[in-house]
Design an enzyme around this catalytic site. Structure first.
Site, PDB file in Angstrom:
ATOM      1  N   HIS A 196     110.374  59.823  83.460  1.00 31.59           N
ATOM      2  CA  HIS A 196     109.771  58.512  83.243  1.00 31.59           C
ATOM      3  C   HIS A 196     110.838  57.583  82.673  1.00 31.59           C
ATOM      4  O   HIS A 196     111.764  58.021  81.986  1.00 31.59           O
ATOM      5  CB  HIS A 196     108.606  58.670  82.261  1.00 31.59           C
ATOM      6  N   ASP A 273     109.573  65.636  76.546  1.00 29.93           N
ATOM      7  CA  ASP A 273     108.537  64.621  76.698  1.00 29.93           C
ATOM      8  C   ASP A 273     107.262  65.318  77.163  1.00 29.93           C
ATOM      9  O   ASP A 273     107.163  65.756  78.305  1.00 29.93           O
ATOM     10  CB  ASP A 273     109.009  63.585  77.723  1.00 29.93           C
ATOM     11  N   GLN A 276     102.663  63.997  79.665  1.00 32.62           N
ATOM     12  CA  GLN A 276     101.796  64.415  80.764  1.00 32.62           C
ATOM     13  C   GLN A 276     101.350  65.870  80.643  1.00 32.62           C
ATOM     14  O   GLN A 276     100.482  66.314  81.402  1.00 32.62           O
ATOM     15  CB  GLN A 276     102.531  64.225  82.103  1.00 32.62           C
ATOM     16  N   LYS A 299      96.938  59.504  76.503  1.00 38.45           N
ATOM     17  CA  LYS A 299      96.915  60.407  77.656  1.00 38.45           C
ATOM     18  C   LYS A 299      96.237  61.736  77.300  1.00 38.45           C
ATOM     19  O   LYS A 299      96.205  62.657  78.112  1.00 38.45           O
ATOM     20  CB  LYS A 299      98.333  60.652  78.161  1.00 38.45           C
ATOM     21  N   CYS A 437     106.814  53.859  86.841  1.00 32.94           N
ATOM     22  CA  CYS A 437     107.858  53.959  85.805  1.00 32.94           C
ATOM     23  C   CYS A 437     108.715  55.196  86.018  1.00 32.94           C
ATOM     24  O   CYS A 437     109.125  55.863  85.064  1.00 32.94           O
ATOM     25  CB  CYS A 437     107.258  53.961  84.409  1.00 32.94           C
TER      26      CYS A 437
END
Length: 478
Positions: A196, A273, A276, A299, A437
């Site tokens: 991202h 990260d 997600q 999220k 993104c």
């Protein structure tokens, strides 16, 4: 919601670092019953010796619909989640809402909505600095949220958790606080092409400032990280590897634990990260051996504007303040200022207190389900969606990595992605269109834009059928 209600719902914390009933993990915290530990046979996070239950592991020939109106013993039905999420019962353009934009943000259960309302209606106060009753109550709720995040991530202590606005702010905090002190001319920051923009641009800004280099790690044809290229790019110059645990555009789940172990051989730190990943499978930051782990609450069925940074305590303790102000100091004088210990040193000003209350409610809600059963359900739903969409002429799904979450990014021959999203919206179906993104990841496929349907635990096979039927009508009408 009265004060006792808020207290019961949002203050499940006693002295020390509490562990609710469930499966014990090596660090002494606990996860809900049924949660698979990373590296175990049932671990959907990858890194173990047994293939995780991602959609690609499901039979590819005409998978059966995973729908079940009532959860079987030890199983999961999406209706268990749907009944708690009010917005899923509204209509859009005269049709029942089909929310397939979970990669952008998830919808909120009533428990989260009520927690926010209850806090503002019965318990609102600033934290840490007040001596009155409501200040103490708000502080306890805020720190209960920190403890819950630590348990959720498998961290050793709540003190390893810093509250931020979200993944983007967490990455920028690491870049500006840790990065400025540890990167210099000639140092390398390895960033896979699937990342991202939030895990690319902060490192570019830092590299420009420190004269370090951002080195892209290429992808293979299936959208997975080219691990041979990754191994070749690692060197004594590598100071940091920044990698997502799940791609927002390809759904790829890289072998983060193995990548981390290899990076550590060269003395490099690893930032993961998890934006997600956290909604789809359990995470244990200690098992991953991640130096930094970041995620966004919105999220994860929580409010917008709240997220968290985990860092190993020895690294966190070495990080200088990024922003100055209240809450992050011990004493201030014009001749000398002393700072509070971590994590408060990195939380300048008044934080999103209600956001933490909502995040705590979201974590309580999500972990009330058998997360192993949820992962299995999402796996079967993903396989069903892949098979169903394969019947749409001209539709091409991006990414076929062997490990992935339920993200379906696609192109449809003869149709602009934005026009696809507008067409679906007429039928009440919400998908995302654009570059997501993640422009370098799309460029890997020679694209600048694509449509994306991203699934969550409350989505159903019937909604997948509606998506496919609407796309078929689009093809037939043109």
């Amino acid at each position: 919601m009265t004060i006792p209600d808020v207290d019961r719902a949002l203050r499940p914390v006693t002295a020390g670092y509490p562990s609710p009933a469930g499966t014990a993990v090596p660090n002494g915290t606990a996860l809900p019953a049924g949660t698979a530990l990373p590296g175990s046979a049932a671990d959907p996070a990858g890194g173990g010796t047994t293939a995780p239950p991602h959609p690609q592991s499901a039979p590819q020939s005409a998978p059966q619909s995973p729908s079940d109106p009532a959860a079987p013993p030890g199983g999961f039905s999406p209706e268990l989640a749907r009944r708690d999420v009010p917005i899923l019962h509204r209509t859009v353009n005269g049709h029942p809402l089909v929310w397939l934009d979970n990669g952008a943000t998830t919808q909120k259960p009533r428990q989260v909505i009520e927690a926010l309302s209850g806090f503002y209606g019965a318990a609102n106060s600033n934290i840490h600095r007040g001596a009155h009753t409501m200040a103490r109550e708000a502080t306890e709720m805020y720190e209960a949220g920190r403890a819950a995040v630590a348990r959720f991530l498998g961290a050793a202590s709540p003190d390893d958790i810093v509250f931020v606005r979200g993944t983007t702010e967490a990455i920028n905090l690491v870049a500006q606080s840790w990065g400025r002190s540890h990167l210099g001319p000639g140092d390398d920051i390895l960033v896979p092409v699937l990342e991202h923009h939030s895990n690319i641009v902060p490192w570019q800004l830092l590299a420009k400032e420190t004269r370090a280099r951002v080195v892209p790690v290429p992808l293979g044809p299936d959208g997975g990280i080219d691990l041979d290229a990754y191994a070749d790019l690692l060197s004594v110059r590598t100071r940091l590897v920044a990698v997502s645990q799940a791609s927002n555009v390809l759904g790829t789940v890289p072998p983060v634990r193995e990548m981390t172990a290899l990076a550590h051989r060269y003395g490099a730190k690893v930032l993961v990260d998890g934006a997600q990943a956290v909604a789809h499978f359990p995470v244990d930051v200690q098992a991953l051996d991640a130096d930094f782990y970041v995620f966004s609450g919105h999220k994860l069925f929580a409010p917008t504007g709240i997220g968290a940074l985990y860092a190993k305590p020895e690294i966190l303790g070495d990080m200088a303040p990024w922003q100055g102000g209240g809450n992050m100091i011990e004493s201030v004088d014009f001749s000398h200022t002393t700072y509070a210990p971590v994590p408060h040193r990195l939380e300048a000003g008044t934080g999103h207190i209600a956001g933490v209350v909502g995040l705590l409610a979201a974590l309580n809600w999500l972990t009330s389900f058998d997360r192993q059963a949820v992962a299995a359900y999402e796996t079967s739903l993903m396989a069903y969606a892949q098979h169903t969409l394969a019947a749409v002429p001209g539709l091409e799904l991006l990414g076929s990595a062997p490990d992935r979450i339920a993200v379906l990014t696609f192109t449809l021959a003869g149709h602009d992605p934005a026009a696809i999203a507008e067409w679906l919206d007429r039928d009440g179906i919400a998908v995302r269109a654009g570059h997501h993104c993640a422009q370098p990841a799309l460029a890997h496929y020679g694209l600048t834009s694509a449509a994306r349907a991203s699934l969550a635990l409350y989505n159903t096979p019937e909604e997948v059928d509606q998506l496919a039927a609407s796309l078929l009508r689009l093809q037939q009408d043109t």
